[in-house]
Design a protein around this motif. Structure first.
Motif, PDB file in Angstrom:
ATOM      1  N   GLY A 296      -3.211   2.970   4.679  1.00 47.58           N
ATOM      2  CA  GLY A 296      -2.583   2.777   2.771  1.00 47.58           C
ATOM      3  C   GLY A 296      -1.048   2.681   1.939  1.00 47.58           C
ATOM      4  O   GLY A 296      -0.562   3.313   3.448  1.00 47.58           O
TER       5      GLY A 296
ATOM      6  N   ALA B 208      -5.955   9.860   5.234  1.00 45.17           N
ATOM      7  CA  ALA B 208      -5.590   9.323   4.290  1.00 45.17           C
ATOM      8  C   ALA B 208      -6.245   8.015   3.828  1.00 45.17           C
ATOM      9  O   ALA B 208      -6.148   7.155   4.237  1.00 45.17           O
ATOM     10  CB  ALA B 208      -4.148   8.809   3.689  1.00 45.17           C
TER      11      ALA B 208
ATOM     12  N   PRO C 129      -6.717   4.137 -13.357  1.00 40.77           N
ATOM     13  CA  PRO C 129      -6.116   4.108 -13.467  1.00 40.77           C
ATOM     14  C   PRO C 129      -4.736   3.941 -14.132  1.00 40.77           C
ATOM     15  O   PRO C 129      -4.213   3.532 -15.110  1.00 40.77           O
ATOM     16  CB  PRO C 129      -5.466   2.451 -12.921  1.00 40.77           C
ATOM     17  CG  PRO C 129      -6.919   1.989 -13.207  1.00 40.77           C
ATOM     18  CD  PRO C 129      -7.585   3.677 -12.669  1.00 40.77           C
TER      19      PRO C 129
ATOM     20  N   GLY D  25      -1.368   4.837 -14.125  1.00 40.11           N
ATOM     21  CA  GLY D  25      -0.726   4.037 -13.088  1.00 40.11           C
ATOM     22  C   GLY D  25       0.057   4.686 -12.094  1.00 40.11           C
ATOM     23  O   GLY D  25       1.179   4.872 -12.444  1.00 40.11           O
TER      24      GLY D  25
ATOM     25  N   ALA E  32      -0.497   9.401  -4.691  1.00 37.84           N
ATOM     26  CA  ALA E  32      -0.078   9.182  -2.849  1.00 37.84           C
ATOM     27  C   ALA E  32       1.088   9.313  -2.348  1.00 37.84           C
ATOM     28  O   ALA E  32       1.577  10.429  -0.691  1.00 37.84           O
ATOM     29  CB  ALA E  32      -0.817   7.758  -2.611  1.00 37.84           C
TER      30      ALA E  32
HETATM   31  C1  LIG Z   1      -7.755  -0.990 -10.562  1.00 38.52           C
HETATM   32  C2  LIG Z   1      -6.296  -0.590 -10.101  1.00 38.52           C
HETATM   33  C3  LIG Z   1      -5.286  -0.187 -10.658  1.00 38.52           C
HETATM   34  C4  LIG Z   1      -4.788   0.342 -10.470  1.00 38.52           C
HETATM   35  N1  LIG Z   1      -2.894   0.394 -10.029  1.00 38.52           N
HETATM   36  C5  LIG Z   1      -2.251   1.115 -10.362  1.00 38.52           C
HETATM   37  C6  LIG Z   1      -0.983   1.931 -10.644  1.00 38.52           C
HETATM   38  O1  LIG Z   1      -0.535   0.462 -11.479  1.00 38.52           O
HETATM   39  N2  LIG Z   1       0.233   2.686 -10.305  1.00 38.52           N
HETATM   40  C7  LIG Z   1      -0.563   3.460  -9.603  1.00 38.52           C
HETATM   41  O2  LIG Z   1       0.488   3.966  -8.777  1.00 38.52           O
HETATM   42  N3  LIG Z   1      -1.489   3.814  -8.504  1.00 38.52           N
HETATM   43  C8  LIG Z   1      -2.544   2.462  -9.191  1.00 38.52           C
HETATM   44  N4  LIG Z   1      -3.627   2.594  -8.684  1.00 38.52           N
HETATM   45  C9  LIG Z   1      -4.186   3.535  -7.639  1.00 38.52           C
HETATM   46  C10 LIG Z   1      -3.510   3.106  -5.968  1.00 38.52           C
HETATM   47  O3  LIG Z   1      -4.306   1.622  -5.931  1.00 38.52           O
HETATM   48  C11 LIG Z   1      -4.346   3.990  -5.610  1.00 38.52           C
HETATM   49  O4  LIG Z   1      -3.830   5.513  -5.684  1.00 38.52           O
HETATM   50  C12 LIG Z   1      -3.330   3.957  -4.026  1.00 38.52           C
HETATM   51  O5  LIG Z   1      -3.586   3.217  -3.330  1.00 38.52           O
HETATM   52  C13 LIG Z   1      -4.447   5.217  -3.191  1.00 38.52           C
HETATM   53  O6  LIG Z   1      -3.510   5.154  -1.928  1.00 38.52           O
HETATM   54  P1  LIG Z   1      -4.446   5.665  -0.325  1.00 38.52           P
HETATM   55  O7  LIG Z   1      -3.687   5.437   0.127  1.00 38.52           O
HETATM   56  O8  LIG Z   1      -4.575   7.443  -0.494  1.00 38.52           O
HETATM   57  O9  LIG Z   1      -5.433   5.003  -0.365  1.00 38.52           O
HETATM   58  P2  LIG Z   1      -5.929   3.442  -0.423  1.00 38.52           P
HETATM   59  O10 LIG Z   1      -4.754   2.165  -0.239  1.00 38.52           O
HETATM   60  O11 LIG Z   1      -7.785   3.218  -0.849  1.00 38.52           O
HETATM   61  O12 LIG Z   1      -5.998   3.473   1.736  1.00 38.52           O
HETATM   62  C14 LIG Z   1      -7.038   4.089   2.398  1.00 38.52           C
HETATM   63  C15 LIG Z   1      -6.742   3.573   3.872  1.00 38.52           C
HETATM   64  O13 LIG Z   1      -7.447   3.792   4.564  1.00 38.52           O
HETATM   65  C16 LIG Z   1      -8.571   2.969   5.347  1.00 38.52           C
HETATM   66  N5  LIG Z   1     -10.152   3.301   5.550  1.00 38.52           N
HETATM   67  C17 LIG Z   1     -10.588   3.792   5.257  1.00 38.52           C
HETATM   68  N6  LIG Z   1     -11.525   4.716   5.521  1.00 38.52           N
HETATM   69  C18 LIG Z   1     -11.086   4.610   7.150  1.00 38.52           C
HETATM   70  C19 LIG Z   1     -11.176   4.230   8.287  1.00 38.52           C
HETATM   71  N7  LIG Z   1     -12.731   5.093   8.827  1.00 38.52           N
HETATM   72  N8  LIG Z   1     -10.739   4.619   9.653  1.00 38.52           N
HETATM   73  C20 LIG Z   1      -9.765   3.762   9.509  1.00 38.52           C
HETATM   74  N9  LIG Z   1      -9.475   3.374   8.144  1.00 38.52           N
HETATM   75  C21 LIG Z   1      -9.638   3.662   6.842  1.00 38.52           C
HETATM   76  C22 LIG Z   1      -8.512   1.927   4.080  1.00 38.52           C
HETATM   77  O14 LIG Z   1      -8.464   0.172   5.194  1.00 38.52           O
HETATM   78  C23 LIG Z   1      -6.887   1.792   3.527  1.00 38.52           C
HETATM   79  O15 LIG Z   1      -6.281   0.897   3.866  1.00 38.52           O
HETATM   80  C24 LIG Z   1      -4.298   0.920  -9.009  1.00 38.52           C
HETATM   81  C25 LIG Z   1      -5.796   0.760  -9.169  1.00 38.52           C
HETATM   82  C26 LIG Z   1      -6.851   0.890  -8.895  1.00 38.52           C
HETATM   83  C27 LIG Z   1      -7.967   0.746  -8.993  1.00 38.52           C
END
Ligand SMILES: Cc1cc2nc3c(=O)[nH]c(=O)nc-3n(C[C@H](O)[C@H](O)[C@H](O)COP(=O)(O)OP(=O)(O)OC[C@H]3O[C@@H](n4cnc5c(N)ncnc54)[C@H](O)[C@@H]3O)c2cc1C
Length: 378
Positions: free
Chosen positions: A16, A152, A288, A291, A297
């Protein structure tokens, strides 16, 4: 490089925004990085994401020019009640916030990671504190070793559940939300606005590419489902002020995403155990309301990059990121309390009067406190 001259190896679990950003940071530092993603492809669907100045600074540190996050100008916006009354008007410039499609940000990050580092269709099933990572690909179980494991893997992190068993699972925050991207004929007429009604809110976010990202949120019991999301949102929000009815109507029903919102109800006491480091939503998922989830992250990834090759680098990452995540989570909770969690109509009227009487620069300073963040100097 290690003392022997070979690159140290990092395994990033999750491709992600947080995983890819940390892969970019570690690659720049000369680490040999592998990103394991369970999805069949490295891609992001989702809707929009607001990149505030803290995120832009993190992206700058990761080597992305700020011009990538500049686009069409934005009309002034602010905060309104659902009848359309302005509670606070705000000039918004592109240095205040860059709203982009999530897929755009994801693509930019992915393109900066060497192709051979990205391994899709690989579900991580177990990780040890000593750096062994077991994953499943093509029906086979495989193992790789890393000198560093970046967890992550998002809000429902399996690694956090395995190695931080004292933490509760993510908790429903009481809000269900719909998000979509709409293409409109007159994007310049849309300003960055948020609209409040008791127990409900709707945000309009013009993206830098000219499309409009909007979200609608309601207090609701967990798991409530609607036979026709588009029809329900039109019915529930379609009588709000212009241009909300037009925007909802202009949205392809199939483009509407619906999710209940969860957060981490308890902060980990440490983000580092053995060779594992928690990052992004796996470390500190927040709702969020400000935002800031993806922005945090990106901050995590830049901080990891800044500290990784310094003395006690992981301890420093742990300290500064926990402190920062705590502060942002607190500001997020406050925003929710002032906004969507005001469900009583009389209280909402009183709240609106207070907001109308609050000078815009005070609200702005509160937001600046969240977004005024710099990559740590090392
Ligand atoms: C409705 C909503 C609106 C939002 N709006 C905003 C905004 O405007 N601005 C902002 O800054 N943030 C916003 N966010 C928050 C933001 O989307 C998240 O904080 C961000 O995407 C987190 O990124 P991440 O890489 O930590 O996790 P994720 O994006 O969840 O990525 C995790 C990845 O890990 C993979 N994964 C999981 N388990 C495994 C495994 N066992 N093996 C291999 N791969 C795995 C998943 O498939 C995924 O690709 C919003 C969230 C929501 C729900």
């Amino acid at each position: 490089m290690s003392a022997a001259g070979t690159a140290r190896r990092a395994i990033v679990v999750g491709g992600g925004i947080g995983g890819l950003a940390s892969a970019v940071a570690l690659t720049h530092k000369g680490w040999d990085v592998t990103v394991l993603e369970r999805a069949p492809q490295f891609q992001e669907i989702g809707a929009g994401v607001t990149l505030f100045p803290n995120a832009i600074r993190a992206l700058d540190y990761l080597g992305f020019e700020s011009k990538l996050f500049v686009g069409q100008g934005m009309r002034a916006g602010g905060l309104r009640s659902n009848t359309g009354r302005w509670l606070m008007r705000q000039e918004v410039s592109q240095s205040d916030v860059a709203p982009v499609h999530r897929a755009y940000l994801h693509d930019i990050l992915r393109s900066a990671v060497p192709g051979e580092s990205l391994i899709a269709d690989s579900r991580v099933t177990a990780v040890t504190l000593t750096g062994e990572v077991e994953y499943c690909k093509d029906g086979e179980t495989r193992t790789v070793h890393g000198d560093l494991i970046v967890a992550a893997d998002g809000i429902s992190s399996g690694i956090r559940a395995q190695h931080w068993p004292e933490l509760p699972p993510p908790q429903y925050v009481g809000v269900t939300a719909w998000r979509a991207i709409a293409e409109v004929r007159n994007p310049h007429d849309f300003g960055l606005t948020q609209t409040w009604a008791p127990g409900a809110e709707l945000g309009i976010v013009p993206l830098i590419d000219g499309r409009i990202y909007w979200y609608a949120a309601l207090l609701a019991p967990q798991g409530e489902r609607f036979a026709d999301n588009h029809a329900y949102v039109l019915e529930r929000f379609g009588a709000w002020h212009d241009p909300i009815p037009e925007l909802v109507a202009a949205t392809e029903p199939g483009a509407l995403l619906h999710h209940d919102l969860f957060h981490a109800s308890r902060q980990p006491k440490t983000l580092v155990r053995g060779k594992i480091v928690l990052l992004g939503d796996a470390a500190h998922a927040i709702p969020p309301f400000l935002g800031q989830g993806a922005c945090q992250a990106l901050e995590d990834a830049a901080t990891l990059g800044a500290y990784i090759d310094t003395r006690d680098g992981l301890d420093r990452y742990d300290r500064v990121r926990r402190e920062r995540a705590h502060a942002v989570a607190k500001a997020t909770r406050m925003t929710g309390r002032m906004g969507i969690f005001v469900r009583n109509p009389a209280l909402a009227v009183a709240r609106n009067a207070i907001v109308r009487a609050t000078p815009g620069n005070i609200a702005r300073r509160a937001m600046d406190r969240v977004t005024r963040w710099e990559v740590p100097a090392t």
